[in-house]
Write an enzyme that holds these catalytic residues in place. Structure first.
Site, PDB file in Angstrom:
ATOM      1  N   THR A 179       0.813  -1.218   0.000  1.00 28.04           N
ATOM      2  CA  THR A 179       0.000   0.000   0.000  1.00 28.04           C
ATOM      3  C   THR A 179       0.842   1.262   0.000  1.00 28.04           C
ATOM      4  OG1 THR A 179      -1.897  -1.054   1.074  1.00 28.04           O
ATOM      5  CG2 THR A 179      -1.665   1.319   1.392  1.00 28.04           C
ATOM      6  N   ASP A 190      -0.436  -6.724   4.800  1.00 29.13           N
ATOM      7  CA  ASP A 190      -1.227  -7.945   4.952  1.00 29.13           C
ATOM      8  C   ASP A 190      -0.406  -9.095   5.529  1.00 29.13           C
ATOM      9  OD1 ASP A 190      -3.421  -6.636   4.000  1.00 29.13           O
ATOM     10  OD2 ASP A 190      -3.435  -7.598   2.034  1.00 29.13           O
TER      11      ASP A 190
END
Length: 338
Positions: A18, A94
């Site tokens: 991200t 994640d």
């Protein structure tokens, strides 16, 4: 220049995630586009350290694999050998906790290796990537970080890889270290550690490591008959981690499957709760912790299922015996061992 005034050198590896994701022209969805140089450019020229950066991958961390982890660890080791006093690895959140723990298992240097990322991509208001990257650089450059192994710098907290977990899917305060708490925090551009440097277990060697083969996590629950475990055992597994109920309990049906599989298959029992250890001698029903231990199952102790999988897979990749697997989980998962 006198060493007293020499700026520390930190090596930065960018893997994607991200923190590096922005939408393209005319696109609505963010994908990895920014390089290590782009990320560092956001911090300006007022860093208190010199930085050597390289983009090693541009992936979502959901696609992280052992090949990338080994390549990154080897790159980091070379960077330290070439003079870096610390390393920062930037990736998606994640699987960040798993990356950090893989480094903790296999990182032999006294130099810190610090993992960070972001919860908000750079196109969003109040993107947290630049602050997290600056925090990670600060931690990696601090001499008091030496000997602490693999660390996670996020939202101004400093976590030990041994304890850190992603505990929220979207908040900027996504990472926690329940129940141990963070090692320290950053304030006014400096690291404040709450705990002294602690002894670390001997790192695992990756010489001739082969990560091929399945080492899945299976979670226990209501009406778990063990049928899925039995199906996977028949299909061929290298090892398995069971995210068991409570303090390390499975159903009677699953216990029967485990008993049949254990002579040939390494099976680790971890707790699915996210906090607390697996027990060793409190309960005695079929599928209890003492029943599973009597069969030869390995208890994960305080290691959660994800970290247990990283440890088991790494051990099996290097040809560890069942006795070695048991000893390493005792060493790294059981806080009563010292």
């Amino acid at each position: 220049m006198s060493s007293q005034f020499r700026r520390p050198l930190v090596a930065v590896a960018a893997l994607g995630g991200t923190i590096s994701m922005v939408p393209g022209d005319g696109e609505d969805h963010a994908v990895p586009r920014l390089t290590a140089a782009d990320l560092l450019g956001e911090l300006g020229e007022n860093l208190a350290m010199d930085v050597r950066a390289e983009t090693l991958a541009g992936i979502s961390s959901a696609s992280m694999d052992f090949a990338t982890l080994v390549r990154t660890r080897d790159w980091a080791a070379r960077a330290v050998a070439d003079g870096a006093e610390g390393v920062v690895v930037v990736q998606g959140t994640d699987t960040l906790e798993e990356t950090a723990y893989f480094f903790e298992l296999t990182w032999a240097s006294e130099a810190p290796i610090v993992v960070t990322g972001a919860m908000r991509n750079p196109s969003l208001p109040s993107a947290d990537g630049p602050a997290n990257l600056l925090a990670a650089l600060t931690v990696a450059a601090d001499p008091r970080s030496r000997g602490r192994g693999s660390l996670v710098a996020f939202n101004d907290d400093v976590h030990a890889a041994r304890w850190v977990r992603k505990a929220h899917s979207s908040h900027v305060e996504a990472f926690s270290s329940n129940p141990a708490g963070p090692l320290g925090l950053l304030a006014e551009g400096a690291v404040h550690y709450f705990h002294p440097v602690a002894a670390r277990p001997t790192p695992l060697s990756l010489e001739n490591a082969d990560f091929a083969g399945l080492v899945p996590i299976l979670e226990s629950g209501v009406e778990d008959t063990g049928e899925l475990l039995e199906t996977l055992v028949k299909a061929g597994l290298k090892g398995v981690v069971l995210a068991a109920n409570g303090a390390g309990h499975v159903s009677a049906g699953t216990a029967d499957v485990i008993e049949r599989a254990l002579p040939d298959l390494p099976i680790v029992i971890a707790g699915r709760t996210g906090a607390g250890p697996t027990f060793r001698g409190t309960y005695g029903f079929r599928g209890s912790e003492s029943d599973l231990i009597a069969m030869g199952a390995t208890m994960a102790g305080w290691l959660d299922p994800r970290k247990s999988r990283l440890l088991l897979h790494t051990l099996l990749a290097t040809g560890a015996s069942r006795e070695r697997v048991e000893a390493e989980f005792r060493l790294r998962g059981d806080l009563t061992q010292g």
